[in-house]
Design a protein around this motif. Structure first.
Motif, PDB file in Angstrom:
ATOM      1  N   SER A 266      25.327  58.666  53.808  1.00 28.99           N
ATOM      2  CA  SER A 266      25.967  59.956  53.654  1.00 28.99           C
ATOM      3  C   SER A 266      26.662  60.385  55.068  1.00 28.99           C
ATOM      4  O   SER A 266      27.814  60.823  55.456  1.00 28.99           O
ATOM      5  CB  SER A 266      25.527  61.170  53.165  1.00 28.99           C
TER       6      SER A 266
ATOM      7  N   SER B  68      28.403  70.566  46.113  1.00 31.25           N
ATOM      8  CA  SER B  68      27.895  69.705  45.221  1.00 31.25           C
ATOM      9  C   SER B  68      28.439  70.367  43.747  1.00 31.25           C
ATOM     10  O   SER B  68      28.638  71.449  43.518  1.00 31.25           O
ATOM     11  CB  SER B  68      26.579  69.745  45.090  1.00 31.25           C
TER      12      SER B  68
ATOM     13  N   ASN C  23      30.390  66.748  46.201  1.00 34.50           N
ATOM     14  CA  ASN C  23      29.363  65.778  45.822  1.00 34.50           C
ATOM     15  C   ASN C  23      29.188  65.778  44.429  1.00 34.50           C
ATOM     16  O   ASN C  23      29.031  66.847  44.003  1.00 34.50           O
ATOM     17  CB  ASN C  23      28.027  66.094  46.487  1.00 34.50           C
TER      18      ASN C  23
ATOM     19  N   SER D 163      27.049  65.376  42.110  1.00 30.95           N
ATOM     20  CA  SER D 163      25.498  65.175  42.290  1.00 30.95           C
ATOM     21  C   SER D 163      24.924  66.251  41.810  1.00 30.95           C
ATOM     22  O   SER D 163      25.039  67.553  42.051  1.00 30.95           O
ATOM     23  CB  SER D 163      25.312  64.791  43.747  1.00 30.95           C
ATOM     24  N   PRO D 164      23.600  66.121  41.098  1.00 32.75           N
ATOM     25  CA  PRO D 164      23.128  64.735  40.627  1.00 32.75           C
ATOM     26  C   PRO D 164      23.929  64.551  39.187  1.00 32.75           C
ATOM     27  O   PRO D 164      23.996  65.481  38.596  1.00 32.75           O
ATOM     28  CB  PRO D 164      21.662  64.781  40.542  1.00 32.75           C
TER      29      PRO D 164
ATOM     30  N   GLU E  56      30.931  61.973  47.171  1.00 30.72           N
ATOM     31  CA  GLU E  56      29.947  61.165  47.090  1.00 30.72           C
ATOM     32  C   GLU E  56      29.498  61.395  45.741  1.00 30.72           C
ATOM     33  O   GLU E  56      29.775  62.223  44.903  1.00 30.72           O
ATOM     34  CB  GLU E  56      28.932  61.723  47.872  1.00 30.72           C
ATOM     35  N   VAL E  57      28.930  60.306  45.133  1.00 27.77           N
ATOM     36  CA  VAL E  57      28.715  60.049  43.585  1.00 27.77           C
ATOM     37  C   VAL E  57      27.158  59.821  43.792  1.00 27.77           C
ATOM     38  O   VAL E  57      26.925  58.628  44.127  1.00 27.77           O
ATOM     39  CB  VAL E  57      29.293  59.161  42.767  1.00 27.77           C
ATOM     40  N   ILE E  58      26.133  60.765  43.326  1.00 22.44           N
ATOM     41  CA  ILE E  58      24.648  60.278  43.386  1.00 22.44           C
ATOM     42  C   ILE E  58      24.028  60.539  42.134  1.00 22.44           C
ATOM     43  O   ILE E  58      24.222  61.619  41.576  1.00 22.44           O
ATOM     44  CB  ILE E  58      24.176  61.238  44.550  1.00 22.44           C
ATOM     45  N   PHE E  59      23.417  59.626  41.532  1.00 19.82           N
ATOM     46  CA  PHE E  59      22.894  59.555  40.311  1.00 19.82           C
ATOM     47  C   PHE E  59      21.500  60.214  40.520  1.00 19.82           C
ATOM     48  O   PHE E  59      20.686  60.040  41.495  1.00 19.82           O
ATOM     49  CB  PHE E  59      22.651  58.321  39.484  1.00 19.82           C
TER      50      PHE E  59
END
Length: 363
Positions: free
Chosen positions: A91, A216, A253, A255-256, A289-292
């Motif tokens: 990031s 987010s 973001n 996320s999550p 941003e893509v955050i699992f």
């Protein structure tokens, strides 16, 4: 997906209502420490040897019964002793030394409680001049960024809020003000922080494009269950244009990303809402941003004591595999092959519903 469960109610509309301040004596002697103490003159003051070792706040699993109350009523003042800008490369290029630790919010998946244990209210580091001086020297040593990367094409990017939420920290002290001011004068570097809290006071800080705010986002129905004590998703969406107009670089973001029955239609709805909430100028600079989801076994057990409904979504053994973290904890994440498929599905949805949104980083 289960219906959102009721969450503990706040006694006041504020995130914090400080009644007890634990302080390292050296922190209380500094100007920033005095500022914080003077803001809550009626709070009980408790001297401590170290902000890391406060048994009634940290490391006591019995505190699960007071999870939210501790976050609202307790505050810690300390000195940041180890100053290091750690390389990152995902990031941000570097993780800046923290100016705070802990959070008044209580997201059910948050990794920050793992650091000090359990509720982990906000610790303000009072030696802000030492921290900003270190950062200025570190930026100067880097020189000009030699080539573009996923963090930024031109500037070195420093993540400010690894263990806290800077928008909330700015409700407590002027540390974030000082950081925005610092990076405003650093032509080769940018600050960056993710947030789930809309703090209108940040709109007055004149960042001049040198601070990146990453709001987010997740579908509102899921956030109602998991994002405890945060600003509603609709409020975060409504803030995007205002922050862009105020001189911030605004990203999101996603996320999550939590996988459950019917998850993709909810994300489609959110992407439509994102498009409706932003004007052309904001869209032109918006990235994502893509955050699992990654979850953790100890936090799972704690959540079962105060917010078990959240675990119906977060702890899904049939979908997840385990991995030991660098600190030795047991983490769970979606199985690699399935996660790759989920990511492809979500990226396809972004291309369809939000073609203006460039995904800068996906994990």
């Amino acid at each position: 997906m289960p219906d959102p469960a009721p969450v503990p109610e706040k006694k006041t509309p504020d995130l914090v209502d400080v009644t007890r301040i634990y302080y390292e004596p050296a922190a209380a002697e500094l100007p920033r420490g005095r500022q914080v103490l003077e803001r809550w003159p009626e709070a009980t003051r408790v001297p401590v040897e170290s902000h890391w070792r406060i048994p009634e706040l940290h490391g006591d699993e019995a505190n699960v019964d007071r999870w939210v109350r501790i976050k609202r009523e307790a505050l810690v003042l300390g000195i940041k002793k180890s100053l290091q800008a750690r390389p990152n490369g995902r990031s941000a290029d570097f993780i800046a030394p923290s100016t705070a630790n802990g959070c008044a919010m209580a997201c059910a998946y948050c990794y920050v409680p793992r650091r000090k244990g359990y509720s982990n209210p906000i610790t303000v580091f009072a030696n802000i001049e030492q921290i900003t001086g270190y950062l200025a020297r570190h930026v100067a040593r880097q020189g000009t960024k030699p080539e573009p990367n996923q963090c930024d094409p031109v500037s070195w990017v420093y993540d400010l809020g690894e263990n806290s939420d800077c928008s909330v920290d700015a409700e407590i002290s002027d540390n974030v003000d000082d950081l925005v001011t610092l990076f405003r004068g650093l032509p080769t570097a940018k600050a960056s922080f993710a947030t789930k809290h809309v703090n209108p006071r940040l709109l007055t800080l004149d960042p001049r494009g040198r601070t990146r705010v990453r709001f987010s986002l997740m579908p509102a129905r899921v956030a109602k269950l998991l994002d405890i004590r945060t600003s509603p998703v609709a409020e975060r969406l409504a803030a995007l244009d205002d922050f862009a107009a105020a001189g911030y670089e605004v990203h999101v973001n996603l996320s999550p990303v939590v996988v459950h029955e019917g998850w993709l239609p909810l994300w489609a709805e959110l992407l439509d809402q994102l498009g409706d909430a932003t004007n052309a100028a904001t869209k032109a600079q918006l990235q994502a941003e893509v955050i699992f989801l990654t979850h953790e076994e100890n936090l799972h057990r704690v959540n079962l004591g105060w917010h078990p409904k959240a675990e119906d979504l977060l702890w899904r053994p049939a979908l997840q595999e385990t991995k030991r973290s660098q600190s030795g904890g047991l983490n769970v994440r979606y199985r690699a092959r399935d996660k790759a498929r989920y990511l492809d599905q979500l990226l396809g949805l972004i291309s369809e519903r939000a073609p203006y949104l460039r995904v800068r980083y996906a994990f």
